[in-house]
Design a protein around this motif. Structure first.
Motif, PDB file in Angstrom:
ATOM      1  N   SER A  71      70.283  18.778  13.658  1.00 34.70           N
ATOM      2  CA  SER A  71      70.620  20.436  13.536  1.00 34.70           C
ATOM      3  C   SER A  71      70.984  19.914  11.975  1.00 34.70           C
ATOM      4  CB  SER A  71      71.648  20.348  14.449  1.00 34.70           C
ATOM      5  OG  SER A  71      71.541  20.369  15.609  1.00 34.70           O
ATOM      6  N   VAL A  91      67.729  20.043  10.449  1.00 30.92           N
ATOM      7  CA  VAL A  91      67.468  21.524  10.005  1.00 30.92           C
ATOM      8  C   VAL A  91      67.718  22.260   9.181  1.00 30.92           C
ATOM      9  CG1 VAL A  91      67.060  23.733  11.982  1.00 30.92           C
ATOM     10  CG2 VAL A  91      66.341  21.293  12.402  1.00 30.92           C
ATOM     11  N   VAL A  92      69.517  21.814   9.319  1.00 32.88           N
ATOM     12  CA  VAL A  92      70.214  23.217   8.401  1.00 32.88           C
ATOM     13  C   VAL A  92      70.140  22.594   7.082  1.00 32.88           C
ATOM     14  CG1 VAL A  92      72.777  23.370   8.058  1.00 32.88           C
ATOM     15  CG2 VAL A  92      72.426  23.591   9.764  1.00 32.88           C
ATOM     16  N   LEU A 150      67.030  24.677   5.710  1.00 28.14           N
ATOM     17  CA  LEU A 150      67.095  25.500   5.737  1.00 28.14           C
ATOM     18  C   LEU A 150      67.483  26.762   4.570  1.00 28.14           C
ATOM     19  CD1 LEU A 150      67.448  27.061   9.417  1.00 28.14           C
ATOM     20  CD2 LEU A 150      65.124  27.229   8.100  1.00 28.14           C
ATOM     21  N   TYR A 151      68.929  25.091   3.914  1.00 28.53           N
ATOM     22  CA  TYR A 151      69.964  26.017   2.710  1.00 28.53           C
ATOM     23  C   TYR A 151      68.762  25.652   1.917  1.00 28.53           C
ATOM     24  CZ  TYR A 151      73.035  25.480  -0.203  1.00 28.53           C
ATOM     25  OH  TYR A 151      74.400  26.045  -1.543  1.00 28.53           O
ATOM     26  N   GLN A 171      65.476  26.286   1.142  1.00 24.54           N
ATOM     27  CA  GLN A 171      65.017  26.932   0.797  1.00 24.54           C
ATOM     28  C   GLN A 171      65.271  28.430   0.344  1.00 24.54           C
ATOM     29  OE1 GLN A 171      62.799  28.665   4.678  1.00 24.54           O
ATOM     30  NE2 GLN A 171      62.532  26.583   5.472  1.00 24.54           N
ATOM     31  N   ASP A 172      65.979  29.027   0.366  1.00 23.20           N
ATOM     32  CA  ASP A 172      67.186  30.113  -0.785  1.00 23.20           C
ATOM     33  C   ASP A 172      68.410  29.185  -0.203  1.00 23.20           C
ATOM     34  OD1 ASP A 172      65.993  33.457  -0.598  1.00 23.20           O
ATOM     35  OD2 ASP A 172      67.808  31.924  -1.793  1.00 23.20           O
ATOM     36  N   PHE A 198      71.215  32.290   2.065  1.00 23.11           N
ATOM     37  CA  PHE A 198      71.539  30.920   3.836  1.00 23.11           C
ATOM     38  C   PHE A 198      73.046  31.684   3.778  1.00 23.11           C
ATOM     39  CE2 PHE A 198      71.072  27.438   6.806  1.00 23.11           C
ATOM     40  CZ  PHE A 198      72.093  27.525   6.524  1.00 23.11           C
ATOM     41  N   TRP A 201      71.998  31.362  10.779  1.00 25.78           N
ATOM     42  CA  TRP A 201      70.934  30.419  11.155  1.00 25.78           C
ATOM     43  C   TRP A 201      71.576  29.431  13.063  1.00 25.78           C
ATOM     44  CZ3 TRP A 201      65.843  30.206  11.456  1.00 25.78           C
ATOM     45  CH2 TRP A 201      65.153  31.013  10.440  1.00 25.78           C
ATOM     46  N   SER A 217      66.708  23.587  -3.982  1.00 24.44           N
ATOM     47  CA  SER A 217      65.800  23.825  -3.964  1.00 24.44           C
ATOM     48  C   SER A 217      65.036  22.803  -5.110  1.00 24.44           C
ATOM     49  CB  SER A 217      65.326  24.904  -4.345  1.00 24.44           C
ATOM     50  OG  SER A 217      65.592  25.857  -5.276  1.00 24.44           O
TER      51      SER A 217
END
Length: 869
Positions: free
Chosen positions: A63, A66-67, A70-71, A73-74, A78, A83, A162
């Protein structure tokens, strides 16, 4: 010297040391075995403890990754809370996930904290993760969360933006109670301990010890020295103040910076062996006492010769006591048929007069007045004949009052016999009840499946003779029984089954056999001679269909059901039980497919159809494996503008030799053969992928079978199809029928709610044809209803228009979108528009076509464009 010459005393001196040597050997072995078992238990519990905890840590670490992904990416948009709710990552033992910036302040958390800024830059996990050079998971000591106010174990990883530049730390907080949950199942007994440490030997969680004193501490402990650089150790933790010694098993995790220790107290290890030691001690003492007592008894017997006479008298007294206290009656006759011994129980069993019974009476004289055996002379002759052939024999006699006596005879060496007599009336009644339970249905009192098959075997046994009369087997399956059972409850369902059984028995003769062979499945065997031709069986089946279809009254509720029947006549349709039942079942299958509430007689054509279905199932399975099922699309058109609003995905199968096979044929085969889940997943995946090539304002609808809700994770399949294709959730519609609710309402409702939570739309298909369609609109918030084609076909009738107006008004109140199915003419389009129905689907707009042949302007729009030109 006197003792040495006495044999019993010599035996005592020999066996007494053996008893005590055996006692000490057994108890020592028991204690050694107890330690060995404790070592094995410690290994097992420690391994399970490690696996259980690693599974939790692995889930949390995944997890975190994953976090972090995802963070990256943007980072600006976020939302950890968003999420977390969507992916459901902060569940179970996970208290929260948090994001800490490089400045040390908490800037996002799954708890939705809205208080003043929290500074966490002084936390151990933040300092160590930021300072570490490599990117790896860090497990910190427990802390009291400033946002959650709970003691938690902190798992932390670096966070990057990013551009892969460090942006802070992401932290997953696990409740220290995770150890407690495993401790409850470990069953370590009194004094058992579980301790979880990190690689710095700091206690992360513990059970069986005072957690408040050790939590987060690096207390002195032997585990550090025992493990050293290894991954496993087992040792005794001895001489601890105010604590019993413990057998400690320690394991070092290969996947995470964790150390697991399991402790079993010495008291718990030896509890069973200590108990057995007491038992063995008692046994040794008892044996010693018996040996000494027996020896002393023999010694004293040798000293008094007159004791022999007393023993003879004691033996006679004991024999009389045995006769008097036997639970059975006992009688003994000599070779001259004279009574030589008996007890009171024997006299009472046969209702004899005690004053008239005496020793040396003749057998015939004794039983002259009893009522169990009418011909005593013949009974005696038969008994002597059997005893001459065997030393043991038995017999059962029944009295006119219903009592049953079981007699066991044994031949005496000097002639005659000894017999025990037992009243087995209750036991015989119990055996009869058990026999009935084994052969009869407890609810309806009809024969059960076992007796049903036995009766068929008995009927078949007479058919080796050429002139044996035929017999028929009828299989009955109730139609709409499940609906009654679900609507009124199982108690009413049982009452209905009883009434059905009564109607079946009323229609058959006394020599026929009626049986209940399943939940709502019945059967009838028409006895040989009762049916000479198939017409006779058909006449009975017609009567049964009519009788069962008549209305019922169940607890004040009017109930109407039907019955489907399949008939097989033996020996014409089979000479074995399984063959007859299979052929009758094929006929029953034909009745169900023919509309139910009817009957069919087996024929060779039915077997050919069944074989064809089996071949079709095999070919369909291969077609699914080879991904040969195509997906066609039928547009749903806006009646006013002619624009396509959505398309419905429909499975099509083009067979290599048979051409296109109708969906009504192969979908039924897929559901019966357990292929519908795999077929549905293929259609769903293809539809989502194809939708990505369609205009962005066009949705795609996929039909779901009720079987897809049972035994499969439908939510995961939908999530996977969306993720793989990249299709937005809002563009996917899932269509269901009322059969989804009839299968398992509560579980299916939960699945529908989870699907809607993903963001997809749910539509109720074939609306209006089900007996409880309106109730489903209140049970689940649908987005769309599709009016069944049967209403559109009758739209020229005033009563149909009235119903459609009600549906439109209801849909507007519930804010539902309405689609009319089966639109085929311009007149139907005009009437639907006048009723306020906005969407239509049918051959008037387009037949189902491949993706490449789809047109995004319906016939109305095309005609308007042509008129404008």
């Amino acid at each position: 010297m006197t003792i040495l010459r006495n044999a019993p005393l010599q035996v005592a001196l020999f066996f007494l040391p053996l008893v005590w040597i055996g006692y000490f050997a057994i108890t020592s072995s028991e204690r050694a075995d107890a330690v060995q078992q404790a070592r094995l238990q410690g290994d097992s519990v420690a391994e399970l403890f490690e696996e259980n905890t690693e599974r939790i840590f692995e889930r949390v670490d995944q997890s975190l990754l994953v976090v972090r992904a995802l963070y990256a990416q943007d980072p600006l948009v976020f939302s950890l809370k968003f999420w977390s709710d969507k992916a459901r990552i902060a569940t179970g033992d996970v208290i929260q996930f948090s994001l800490i910036g490089l400045d040390g302040y908490l800037f996002d958390t799954t708890t939705g904290y809205t208080g003043p800024p929290l500074y966490l830059g002084d936390r151990e996990h933040f300092i160590n993760v930021v300072s570490q050079a490599e990117d790896r998971l860090y497990v910190a000591k427990p802390v009291l969360g400033r946002a959650s106010n709970k003691w938690t174990i902190q798992l932390a990883r670096k966070v990057f933006d990013s551009a892969r530049n460090p942006a802070g730390v992401v932290v997953g907080s696990i409740s220290v109670d995770v150890v407690g949950k495993f401790y409850d199942t470990a069953k370590l007994g009194a004094g058992g301990t579980l301790v979880l440490r990190n690689t710095n030997y700091v206690v992360l969680a513990a059970r069986g010890v005072d957690q408040g004193t050790v939590l987060g501490q690096r207390a002195p402990n032997r585990v550090e020295g025992e493990l050293r650089d290894g991954s496993y150790a087992q040792y005794w933790n001895e001489n601890r103040p105010n604590r019993s010694d413990r057998l400690i098993t320690a394991r070092r995790s290969q996947a995470f910076p964790l150390i697991f220790t399991v402790g079993i107290s010495e008291q718990e290890i030896y509890s069973r062996s200590d108990h057995r030691q007491k038992v063995y001690l008692g046994g040794a003492l008892l044996l010693s006492f018996i040996i000494l007592t027996a020896t002393m008894f023999h010694w004293r017997r040798q000293q008094a010769l007159d004791r022999a006479q007393r023993e003879v008298r004691d033996f006679a007294s004991k024999f009389e006591d045995a006769l008097r206290n036997l639970p059975q009656g006992l009688s003994m006759f000599d070779g001259r048929d004279r009574l030589i011994a008996y007890n009171r129980q024997w006299v009472e069993l046969y209702g004899l007069v005690p004053e008239e019974i005496r020793i040396d009476m003749d057998f015939r004289e004794v039983f002259a007045r009893q009522t169990a055996v009418l011909d005593v002379e013949a009974y005696l002759a038969d008994l002597k004949s059997r005893l001459a052939k065997s030393e043991q024999t038995s017999n059962t006699v029944q009295f006119p009052d219903g009592r049953v006596i079981y007699i066991s005879y044994g031949r005496r060496e000097g002639g005659g016999w000894v017999a025990t007599h037992e009243d087995i009336t209750e036991r015989k009644a119990s055996e009869d009840r058990i026999e009935r339970l084994a052969h009869y249905d407890s609810l309806t009192s009809l024969a059960n499946r076992n007796l049903f098959k036995e009766r068929i075997d008995e009927a078949l046994a007479s058919h080796p003779r050429p002139d044996a009369p035929p017999f028929a087997v009828l299989l009955l399956d109730l139609d709409k029984f499940k609906s009654v059972n679900d609507a009124l409850g199982h108690q009413c369902g049982d009452a209905l089954l009883k009434q059905v059984a009564g109607r079946i028995k009323a229609q058959i003769s006394d020599v026929d056999t009626a049986a209940r062979i399943g939940g709502d499945e019945f059967a009838v065997i028409v006895a040989p001679g009762q049916v000479s031709t198939q017409d006779g069986a058909a006449t009975l089946a017609a009567r049964l269909v009519q009788a069962i279809a008549e209305p019922y009254q169940i607890d004040g509720h009017p109930v109407v059901i039907g019955c489907s029947i399949g008939i097989a006549v033996a020996p014409e349709h089979g000479s074995r039980v399984d063959e007859i039942l299979r052929n009758a079942d094929l006929a029953l299958y034909k009745s169900k497919n023919a509309g139910r509430n009817c009957f069919h007689i087996y024929s060779a054509e039915l077997k050919a159809e069944a074989d064809q279905r089996n071949v079709l199932e095999i070919e369909l399975r291969e077609a699914i494996w080879r991904d040969e099922i195509e997906v066609f699309y039928q547009p749903v058109t806006e009646l006013g503008t002619g624009r396509v609003k959505s398309v419905e995905a429909l499975a099509r199968w083009h067979h290599d030799t048979r051409g296109f096979i109708p969906p009504t044929e192969f979908i039924a085969v897929a559901e019966a053969g357990g292929l519908i889940v795999e077929l549905g997943n293929q259609v769903l995946t293809k539809a989502c992928r194809d939708a990505m090539t369609m205009p962005g304002d066009v949705n795609v609808a996929v039909n779901l079978s009720a079987l897809q809700f049972a035994g499969t994770n439908l939510v995961d399949a939908v999530t996977f199809a969306l993720a793989q294709s990249g299709l937005p959730e809002s563009r996917l519609e899932l269509e269901i029928t009322e059969s989804v609710f009839l299968a398992d309402t509560q579980e299916n409702l939960k699945t529908l709610q989870r699907l809607k939570a993903l963001g997809v739309s749910i539509a109720l298909d074939d609306f209006g044809v089900g007996y409880s369609s309106l109730s489903y609109l209140t049970a689940f918030p649908f987005d769309k209803v599709k009016i069944d084609k049967s209403f559109i076909d009758r739209i020229d009738r005033c009563e149909t228009v009235a119903v459609l107006k009600s549906i439109v008004q209801l849909a507007r109140t519930l804010k539902l979108t309405i689609v009319a199915e089966g639109v085929e003419t311009r007149e139907q389009v005009g009437r639907l528009q006048s009723l306020g129905i906005p969407l239509g689907q049918g051959f008037f707009f387009s037949k189902p076509v491949p993706l490449a042949d789809l047109s995004w302007q319906g016939p109305v729009a095309r005609r308007r464009r042509q008129a404008a030109a």
